[in-house]
Design an enzyme around this catalytic site. Structure first.
Site, mmCIF file in Angstrom:
data_model
loop_
_atom_site.group_PDB
_atom_site.id
_atom_site.type_symbol
_atom_site.label_atom_id
_atom_site.label_comp_id
_atom_site.label_asym_id
_atom_site.label_seq_id
_atom_site.Cartn_x
_atom_site.Cartn_y
_atom_site.Cartn_z
ATOM 1 N N SER A 147 0.838 -1.212 0.000
ATOM 2 C CA SER A 147 0.000 0.000 0.000
ATOM 3 C C SER A 147 0.865 1.250 0.000
ATOM 4 O O SER A 147 2.059 1.188 0.311
ATOM 5 C CB SER A 147 -0.872 -0.015 1.271
ATOM 6 O OG SER A 147 -1.346 1.286 1.584
ATOM 7 N N TYR A 160 -3.386 0.019 10.005
ATOM 8 C CA TYR A 160 -3.227 -0.372 8.596
ATOM 9 C C TYR A 160 -1.808 -0.051 8.129
ATOM 10 O O TYR A 160 -1.148 -0.886 7.502
ATOM 11 C CB TYR A 160 -4.262 0.382 7.770
ATOM 12 C CG TYR A 160 -4.329 0.046 6.314
ATOM 13 C CD1 TYR A 160 -3.671 0.832 5.368
ATOM 14 C CD2 TYR A 160 -5.065 -1.043 5.857
ATOM 15 C CE1 TYR A 160 -3.744 0.551 4.015
ATOM 16 C CE2 TYR A 160 -5.145 -1.330 4.502
ATOM 17 C CZ TYR A 160 -4.496 -0.528 3.587
ATOM 18 O OH TYR A 160 -4.571 -0.813 2.248
HETATM 19 P P1 NAP Z 1 -11.783 -4.873 -0.375
HETATM 20 O O1 NAP Z 1 -12.660 -4.306 -1.405
HETATM 21 O O2 NAP Z 1 -12.093 -4.622 1.049
HETATM 22 O O3 NAP Z 1 -11.592 -6.453 -0.603
HETATM 23 C C1 NAP Z 1 -10.814 -7.172 0.308
HETATM 24 C C2 NAP Z 1 -11.246 -8.605 0.161
HETATM 25 O O4 NAP Z 1 -10.605 -9.369 1.195
HETATM 26 C C3 NAP Z 1 -12.753 -8.755 0.373
HETATM 27 O O5 NAP Z 1 -13.278 -9.761 -0.459
HETATM 28 C C4 NAP Z 1 -12.804 -9.159 1.825
HETATM 29 O O6 NAP Z 1 -13.970 -9.838 2.200
HETATM 30 C C5 NAP Z 1 -11.609 -10.102 1.886
HETATM 31 N N1 NAP Z 1 -11.256 -10.408 3.268
HETATM 32 C C6 NAP Z 1 -11.193 -9.547 4.312
HETATM 33 N N2 NAP Z 1 -10.862 -10.212 5.422
HETATM 34 C C7 NAP Z 1 -10.711 -11.522 5.079
HETATM 35 C C8 NAP Z 1 -10.382 -12.707 5.788
HETATM 36 N N3 NAP Z 1 -10.142 -12.702 7.104
HETATM 37 N N4 NAP Z 1 -10.326 -13.883 5.101
HETATM 38 C C9 NAP Z 1 -10.581 -13.921 3.778
HETATM 39 N N5 NAP Z 1 -10.908 -12.830 3.035
HETATM 40 C C10 NAP Z 1 -10.962 -11.650 3.693
HETATM 41 O O7 NAP Z 1 -10.316 -4.361 -0.603
HETATM 42 P P2 NAP Z 1 -9.577 -3.888 -1.930
HETATM 43 O O8 NAP Z 1 -9.679 -2.412 -2.024
HETATM 44 O O9 NAP Z 1 -9.930 -4.759 -3.095
HETATM 45 O O10 NAP Z 1 -8.098 -4.207 -1.441
HETATM 46 C C11 NAP Z 1 -7.526 -5.478 -1.629
HETATM 47 C C12 NAP Z 1 -6.138 -5.377 -1.065
HETATM 48 O O11 NAP Z 1 -5.480 -4.232 -1.630
HETATM 49 C C13 NAP Z 1 -6.131 -5.160 0.453
HETATM 50 O O12 NAP Z 1 -5.012 -5.830 1.010
HETATM 51 C C14 NAP Z 1 -5.928 -3.646 0.579
HETATM 52 O O13 NAP Z 1 -5.316 -3.314 1.815
HETATM 53 C C15 NAP Z 1 -5.018 -3.375 -0.558
HETATM 54 N N6 NAP Z 1 -4.999 -2.011 -1.078
HETATM 55 C C16 NAP Z 1 -6.146 -1.411 -1.470
HETATM 56 C C17 NAP Z 1 -6.052 -0.119 -2.025
HETATM 57 C C18 NAP Z 1 -7.247 0.637 -2.508
HETATM 58 O O14 NAP Z 1 -7.096 1.844 -2.789
HETATM 59 N N7 NAP Z 1 -8.407 0.008 -2.639
HETATM 60 C C19 NAP Z 1 -4.814 0.502 -2.169
HETATM 61 C C20 NAP Z 1 -3.672 -0.160 -1.695
HETATM 62 C C21 NAP Z 1 -3.776 -1.429 -1.168
HETATM 63 P P3 NAP Z 1 -15.066 -8.965 3.012
HETATM 64 O O15 NAP Z 1 -15.915 -8.331 1.960
HETATM 65 O O16 NAP Z 1 -15.799 -9.952 3.865
HETATM 66 O O17 NAP Z 1 -14.310 -7.942 3.850
HETATM 67 C C1 GCO Z 2 -6.858 5.303 3.248
HETATM 68 C C2 GCO Z 2 -6.990 4.373 2.071
HETATM 69 C C3 GCO Z 2 -5.648 3.792 1.723
HETATM 70 C C4 GCO Z 2 -5.797 2.854 0.573
HETATM 71 C C5 GCO Z 2 -4.495 2.311 0.146
HETATM 72 C C6 GCO Z 2 -3.552 3.368 -0.303
HETATM 73 O O1 GCO Z 2 -7.766 5.315 4.076
HETATM 74 O O2 GCO Z 2 -5.825 5.990 3.292
HETATM 75 O O3 GCO Z 2 -7.907 3.344 2.329
HETATM 76 O O4 GCO Z 2 -5.096 3.164 2.830
HETATM 77 O O5 GCO Z 2 -6.605 1.777 0.915
HETATM 78 O O6 GCO Z 2 -3.920 1.489 1.102
HETATM 79 O O7 GCO Z 2 -2.459 2.711 -0.917
#
Ligand code: NAP
Ligand code: GCO
Length: 262
Positions: A147, A160
């Site tokens: 992230s 986080y």
């Molecule tokens: P999301 O929409 O919240 O999806 C996360 C997925 O992980 C959901 O299907 C969630 O299920 C599942 N999950 C959560 N806890 C779990 C557990 N204990 N066992 C199995 N599955 C579980 O997140 P996303 O935005 O796609 O992000 C995916 C990854 O990218 C995460 O690691 C997040 O930190 C990272 N990330 C996201 C962003 C962003 O801007 N979106 C940026 C940087 C990094 P539930 O629906 O039940 O929670």
């Molecule tokens: C926040 C956002 C971020 C993104 C992502 C950024 O609240 O700042 O959720 O944490 O999820 O991780 O890279």
């Protein structure tokens, strides 16, 4: 020898944790486009069914399983099940994650622990579960979804950021410890991506919207599609000499001081 085949994932088995939707789903789609067999887990049957329907819609015959990534017994069972249903796992994408946006002085220790459990302990559990087979086969790819918060802090995301910072170092340590088995462990650091996780920050009146646009040279939120190519690259033999690296897919955020307010 490098060729277009270097990006070919035909016959490779991928496990994408939390792959029912969002970034995990997109990454799985990208891997499938280059021939990988897709398996994924999610925390309940409803989400797995939703994911299976979505993969089917895209013409991807995925295998979906209910497993909580924080539960070591469930993950060990999941890996065994995938090995008997599909084959040994070649590519692990530690994608499942949660976030709790709470000012640290108001966050309970339990809430902090919950985030660390899913975002840091679980990638350890899942990587540990696939390593023995990868070591035996002297081949494997582990991709940890890091992230911006692997590098930067901001208000309300202490747990986080601590988890994602730790995940960067776990990535480097797995790379260091298992490179001799021809296992590469790298990270993808998405910027701010349009998914359900960031939906609360993207409401039209939310100040964070304009803020992120001003901090992103590309002047837009990222799309899950933006992550497909980097994931295929890190899952393929094209990246065999890249190890312990976090590839930031952030539209330039980490390179940019931010647009001067007019
Ligand atoms: P999301 O929409 O919240 O999806 C996360 C997925 O992980 C959901 O299907 C969630 O299920 C599942 N999950 C959560 N806890 C779990 C557990 N204990 N066992 C199995 N599955 C579980 O997140 P996303 O935005 O796609 O992000 C995916 C990854 O990218 C995460 O690691 C997040 O930190 C990272 N990330 C996201 C962003 C962003 O801007 N979106 C940026 C940087 C990094 P539930 O629906 O039940 O929670
Ligand atoms: C926040 C956002 C971020 C993104 C992502 C950024 O609240 O700042 O959720 O944490 O999820 O991780 O890279």
């Amino acid at each position: 020898m490098f060729s277009e085949k270097s990006f070919d994932l035909t016959g490779k088995v991928a496990l994408v944790t939390g792959g029912s939707y969002g970034i995990g789903f997109a990454i799985a789609q990208g891997l499938a486009k280059f021939g990988a067999k897709i398996t994924f887990n999610d925390i309940n049957q409803e989400l797995v069914d939703k994911g299976l329907a979505a993969y089917k819609e895209e013409g991807i015959a995925a295998n979906g399983y209910v497993a909580d990534v924080t539960n070591e017994d469930q993950i060990n069972e999941l890996v065994k099940k995938i090995e008997s249903d599909v084959g040994p796992i070649d590519i692990l994408v530690n994608n499942a994650g949660i976030i709790k946006r709470i000012p640290m002085h108001e966050m309970s220790a339990d809430e902090f622990r919950q985030v660390i459990d899913v975002d840091l302990n679980a990638p350890f559990i899942c990587a540990k579960a696939v390593l023995p087979s990868m070591m035996k086969r002297k081949s494997g790819k582990i991709i940890n979804i890091c992230s911006m918060m692997s590098e930067l802090g901001r208000e309300t995301v202490s747990a986080y950021a601590a988890a994602k910072g730790g995940l960067k170092m776990l990535t480097r340590n797995i790379a260091s410890e298992y490179a001799e088995y021809n296992i590469q462990c790298n990270g993808i650091g998405p910027g701010y991506i349009e998914t359900p996780q960031t939906a609360p920050l993207r409401t039209p009146d939310h100040p964070f919207n304009k803020f992120i646009i001003s901090k992103t040279p590309a002047a837009r939120w990222g799309l899950t599609d933006d992550l497909m190519g980097p994931a295929v690259f890190l899952a393929s033999s094209a990246s065999d000499f890249i190890n312990g690296h976090v590839l930031y897919v952030d539209g330039g955020i980490l390179a940019y001081i931010g647009k001067m307010p007019k």
